[in-house]
Design a protein around this motif. Sequence first.
Motif, short mmCIF file in Angstrom:
data_model
loop_
_atom_site.label_atom_id
_atom_site.label_comp_id
_atom_site.label_asym_id
_atom_site.label_seq_id
_atom_site.Cartn_x
_atom_site.Cartn_y
_atom_site.Cartn_z
N THR A 82 0.83 -1.20 0.00
CA THR A 82 0.00 0.00 0.00
C THR A 82 0.87 1.27 0.00
OG1 THR A 82 -2.02 1.00 0.92
CG2 THR A 82 -0.37 0.25 2.49
N ILE A 83 0.24 2.41 0.01
CA ILE A 83 0.93 3.69 -0.09
C ILE A 83 1.74 3.98 1.16
CG2 ILE A 83 0.57 6.18 -0.31
CD1 ILE A 83 -1.99 5.35 -1.97
N TYR A 84 1.17 3.67 2.31
CA TYR A 84 1.85 3.87 3.59
C TYR A 84 2.06 2.51 4.24
CZ TYR A 84 0.43 8.67 2.80
OH TYR A 84 0.24 9.92 2.25
N PRO A 85 3.17 1.84 3.93
CA PRO A 85 3.42 0.51 4.50
C PRO A 85 3.60 0.57 6.01
CG PRO A 85 5.00 1.03 2.75
CD PRO A 85 4.24 2.28 3.05
N PRO A 86 3.34 -0.55 6.70
CA PRO A 86 3.61 -0.58 8.15
C PRO A 86 5.04 -0.14 8.42
CG PRO A 86 2.42 -2.53 7.49
CD PRO A 86 2.79 -1.81 6.22
N ASP A 118 -1.32 17.79 12.80
CA ASP A 118 0.11 17.86 13.15
C ASP A 118 0.60 16.77 14.09
OD1 ASP A 118 0.98 19.88 11.48
OD2 ASP A 118 0.45 21.46 12.90
N THR A 119 -0.23 15.80 14.42
CA THR A 119 0.20 14.66 15.23
C THR A 119 1.13 13.78 14.41
OG1 THR A 119 -1.88 14.64 16.48
CG2 THR A 119 -0.60 12.59 16.47
N ILE A 120 2.20 13.30 15.03
CA ILE A 120 3.09 12.33 14.39
C ILE A 120 2.54 10.95 14.73
CG2 ILE A 120 5.44 11.39 14.27
CD1 ILE A 120 5.17 14.19 13.06
N ALA A 121 2.51 10.07 13.74
CA ALA A 121 1.96 8.74 13.96
C ALA A 121 2.77 7.70 13.18
CB ALA A 121 0.50 8.69 13.52
N LEU A 122 2.62 6.46 13.61
CA LEU A 122 3.26 5.32 12.99
C LEU A 122 2.19 4.45 12.36
CD1 LEU A 122 5.79 3.36 12.69
CD2 LEU A 122 4.92 2.31 14.80
N VAL A 123 2.35 4.12 11.09
CA VAL A 123 1.40 3.22 10.43
C VAL A 123 1.67 1.81 10.93
CG1 VAL A 123 0.66 2.25 8.21
CG2 VAL A 123 1.25 4.69 8.39
N VAL A 124 0.62 1.17 11.44
CA VAL A 124 0.78 -0.20 11.94
C VAL A 124 0.07 -1.22 11.07
CG1 VAL A 124 1.23 0.45 14.33
CG2 VAL A 124 -1.13 0.05 13.60
N VAL A 183 -3.16 3.71 12.56
CA VAL A 183 -1.93 4.34 13.04
C VAL A 183 -1.93 4.38 14.57
CG1 VAL A 183 -1.66 5.79 10.97
CG2 VAL A 183 -2.88 6.71 12.96
N VAL A 184 -0.73 4.46 15.12
CA VAL A 184 -0.57 4.72 16.55
C VAL A 184 0.01 6.13 16.65
CG1 VAL A 184 1.71 3.63 16.72
CG2 VAL A 184 0.32 3.86 18.75
N CYS A 185 -0.59 6.94 17.52
CA CYS A 185 -0.24 8.36 17.59
C CYS A 185 0.72 8.68 18.72
CB CYS A 185 -1.51 9.18 17.78
SG CYS A 185 -2.65 9.06 16.39
N TYR A 186 1.62 9.60 18.45
CA TYR A 186 2.56 10.09 19.46
C TYR A 186 1.84 11.11 20.33
CZ TYR A 186 6.33 12.73 21.60
OH TYR A 186 7.15 13.38 22.50
N ASP A 187 1.84 10.85 21.63
CA ASP A 187 1.29 11.79 22.60
C ASP A 187 2.12 11.64 23.87
OD1 ASP A 187 -0.09 13.25 24.50
OD2 ASP A 187 -2.06 12.46 23.96
N ALA A 220 -0.49 4.03 24.02
CA ALA A 220 -0.66 4.97 22.91
C ALA A 220 -1.96 4.69 22.15
CB ALA A 220 0.53 4.87 21.96
N MET A 221 -2.56 5.75 21.68
CA MET A 221 -3.84 5.66 21.01
C MET A 221 -3.70 5.12 19.59
SD MET A 221 -6.78 8.57 20.43
CE MET A 221 -5.61 9.79 19.91
N LEU A 222 -4.47 4.06 19.30
CA LEU A 222 -4.58 3.55 17.94
C LEU A 222 -5.75 4.24 17.28
CD1 LEU A 222 -4.08 -0.28 18.48
CD2 LEU A 222 -2.62 1.23 17.14
#
Length: 151
Positions: A64-68, A77-83, A95-99, A107-109
């Motif tokens: 996909t466009i944004y691989p895990p 503006d939240t930074i997140a990781l595609v899971v 995604v899991v969000c940086y907070d 962390a919030m999914l």
Amino acid sequence: KDVRGTQAGVSAEIVSVVQNYDALTNSSMNDGTRTPTDVLSHLYRESTDARSREIATALICNMTIYPPGSLVRLTDDTIALVVSPNPEERMKPLVVCYDPSVPSDEAMLVNLMNETELSIDEQVSRASLPTEVIAYLSPSKVNGFSIPTAA
């Protein structure tokens, strides 16, 4: 014996491309500037024949466009990781969000497919983020990926 063109040969070529992807995204070969999408693009550009191009294309279509493991900036503006990719809506992965106010193991999914006001604004490189963000979003905690840190 030459196995190219046989089922075993094709399987070996597929494994080779996937291993190359893994090595380029998760090893010390990646200085933090290459995103998973950059690596997919590299694999496609470096395909030397029709079969390797076909395998790289299949990997791109399935990743996909944004691989895990991709790090992204959301529209708020939240930074997140595609899971996990979302096969129905490729631009809206899980995604899991940086907070920093929430412990990383809590962390919030966020399933972006369920969000009408939130989407991915851009993919960001690891090198552009502070160390604490990388540590918090450590993909190995979420899905087995690891983010190399610059020495």
